[in-house]
Design an enzyme around this catalytic site. Sequence first.
Site, PDB file in Angstrom:
ATOM      1  N   THR A 163     -17.659 -72.324   5.634  1.00 13.00           N
ATOM      2  CA  THR A 163     -19.015 -71.708   5.072  1.00 13.00           C
ATOM      3  C   THR A 163     -18.973 -70.194   4.695  1.00 13.00           C
ATOM      4  O   THR A 163     -18.474 -69.804   3.883  1.00 13.00           O
ATOM      5  CB  THR A 163     -20.315 -72.269   5.829  1.00 13.00           C
ATOM      6  OG1 THR A 163     -20.063 -71.747   7.182  1.00 13.00           O
ATOM      7  CG2 THR A 163     -20.468 -73.867   6.007  1.00 13.00           C
ATOM      8  N   LYS A 189     -13.662 -73.764  12.238  1.00 12.82           N
ATOM      9  CA  LYS A 189     -14.286 -72.918  10.956  1.00 12.82           C
ATOM     10  C   LYS A 189     -15.357 -72.221  12.112  1.00 12.82           C
ATOM     11  O   LYS A 189     -15.802 -72.874  13.089  1.00 12.82           O
ATOM     12  CB  LYS A 189     -14.938 -73.701   9.926  1.00 12.82           C
ATOM     13  CG  LYS A 189     -16.132 -74.773  10.437  1.00 12.82           C
ATOM     14  CD  LYS A 189     -17.479 -74.346  10.639  1.00 12.82           C
ATOM     15  CE  LYS A 189     -17.921 -73.454   9.392  1.00 12.82           C
ATOM     16  NZ  LYS A 189     -19.434 -73.075   9.797  1.00 12.82           N
ATOM     17  N   THR A 200     -18.017 -75.496  20.173  1.00 16.82           N
ATOM     18  CA  THR A 200     -18.123 -74.512  19.216  1.00 16.82           C
ATOM     19  C   THR A 200     -17.872 -74.935  17.712  1.00 16.82           C
ATOM     20  O   THR A 200     -17.005 -75.421  17.653  1.00 16.82           O
ATOM     21  CB  THR A 200     -16.560 -73.285  19.662  1.00 16.82           C
ATOM     22  OG1 THR A 200     -16.902 -72.174  18.558  1.00 16.82           O
ATOM     23  CG2 THR A 200     -15.606 -73.996  19.352  1.00 16.82           C
ATOM     24  N   GLU A 287     -19.209 -62.644  11.022  1.00 11.81           N
ATOM     25  CA  GLU A 287     -19.857 -62.102   9.828  1.00 11.81           C
ATOM     26  C   GLU A 287     -20.111 -60.885   9.929  1.00 11.81           C
ATOM     27  O   GLU A 287     -20.841 -60.212  10.944  1.00 11.81           O
ATOM     28  CB  GLU A 287     -21.295 -62.695   9.774  1.00 11.81           C
ATOM     29  CG  GLU A 287     -21.254 -64.574   9.301  1.00 11.81           C
ATOM     30  CD  GLU A 287     -22.129 -65.029   9.346  1.00 11.81           C
ATOM     31  OE1 GLU A 287     -22.290 -66.154   8.845  1.00 11.81           O
ATOM     32  OE2 GLU A 287     -23.237 -64.929  10.006  1.00 11.81           O
ATOM     33  N   ASN A 410     -26.652 -62.871   6.336  1.00 13.38           N
ATOM     34  CA  ASN A 410     -27.606 -63.647   6.854  1.00 13.38           C
ATOM     35  C   ASN A 410     -28.953 -63.547   6.240  1.00 13.38           C
ATOM     36  O   ASN A 410     -30.051 -64.353   6.259  1.00 13.38           O
ATOM     37  CB  ASN A 410     -27.871 -63.655   8.360  1.00 13.38           C
ATOM     38  CG  ASN A 410     -26.566 -64.314   8.962  1.00 13.38           C
ATOM     39  OD1 ASN A 410     -26.495 -65.507   9.084  1.00 13.38           O
ATOM     40  ND2 ASN A 410     -25.668 -63.570   9.298  1.00 13.38           N
ATOM     41  N   SER A 415     -30.416 -68.280  -0.261  1.00 18.63           N
ATOM     42  CA  SER A 415     -30.515 -68.016  -1.610  1.00 18.63           C
ATOM     43  C   SER A 415     -29.423 -68.229  -2.553  1.00 18.63           C
ATOM     44  O   SER A 415     -28.212 -68.173  -2.264  1.00 18.63           O
ATOM     45  CB  SER A 415     -30.759 -66.491  -1.749  1.00 18.63           C
ATOM     46  OG  SER A 415     -31.772 -66.047  -0.885  1.00 18.63           O
TER      47      SER A 415
END
Length: 415
Positions: A163, A189, A200, A287, A410, A415
């Site tokens: 993702t 992932k 996880t 991230e 995030n 969006s």
Amino acid sequence: MAKIDHVSPLAPKEGFPELPVIEGVRFAALEAGVRYAGRTDVMLAELCEGSAIAGVFTRSTTRSAAVIDCQDKIGLDLPGKAAILVNSGNSNAFTGKSGFDSVAKITAAVAKEMGIEQNRVFTSSTGVIGEPIKWERITAKIGELNAALDVNAMEMAARAIMTTDTFPKGATQALTLDGVEVKIAGFAKGSGMIAPDMATMLCYIFTDAAITRDVLQQCLWLENAKTFNCVTVDGDTSTSDTVLVAATGKSGMETITDFADPRVRPFREALHAVMKDLAIQIARDGEGATKLIEVQVTGANASGPAHRVAMAIANSPLVKTAVAGEDPNWGRIVMAVGKSGERAERDRLTIWFGDILVAENGWVAPSYSEEAGAAYMKNDEIVIRVDLGLDNGSATVWTCDLTHGYITINADYRS
């Protein structure tokens, strides 16, 4: 979802590893348009007859329909082939009855196409929470997936489940049991919403070892506690966390049927190595991450308290932002130890940045210099060591720094 157009600076320099063929397993992956166009977003794995399958799953009370379905099936030990189907883009979580109906339709379609029992079809979904999944886009592709199954397509499968990941994550180990080579390989992932509780993100590991499901399950439980449950990115536990390990038994070794079998130990060590490798890759791909952080806690009353102290440090936004800013603010580590709820005594606490002694005896170490600490913080990989000075309990966890990149990803995820 924010467009990810870069690869983490912490990604393994060698790229995706060359994973061996695991006899008894085939893979396929393609684009189904689950949420976005132009992405490979569904993968299928076929497991040969007699494969043993173990699993651990999120303890989230809002876990997805796919997780609940897997939990219901994991201990059934049914004969025949098995299959794992995973989609990205939509987690099919918090979608009410339609979520369970979608899982039933997907698993039924896979079972019919592949000629296997529906209770031997395991599914996972990852992506946006709270939106009904367009399951018919997946079922429309199952025939094509089945026709494309290939023993060499594990990397394609790894890419299909991404993702916000910036790179696919794979790992492998080999060992010798009964004079024959046994192989273990898997992929995972995970990049955000990472604070596992029993499992996880999504992870699938395959081995040609011959081992019963009960013994494989014990091995997975134990190694999960020391690997995937020791990684955190942001302190948020996913609704979809799933780890499945499948053993095809095709290596030619005699089957391990008892956890006391001496062959269990080397098998566990190899499984641990694969799981640890994948767990650290997830922390490397946190991230917005620019630094990998390893937190080592020793001297606790027991391993449980040590783990909780380590996680308090690893999950502290103040610690993580200090590392992002290359600020050797060791006072934030003291704060995190104190808030953990575990026993700690100020005058017994010792802190290091790597090998640099920072604090001891309730105060900054006489040998410590701010310049040395600041220089150390410029490294891509940071080790924070804390000794509580109480007993011999210890734990190690992995995390990453917290940067503006995390907010960017995030703030507009949907969006």
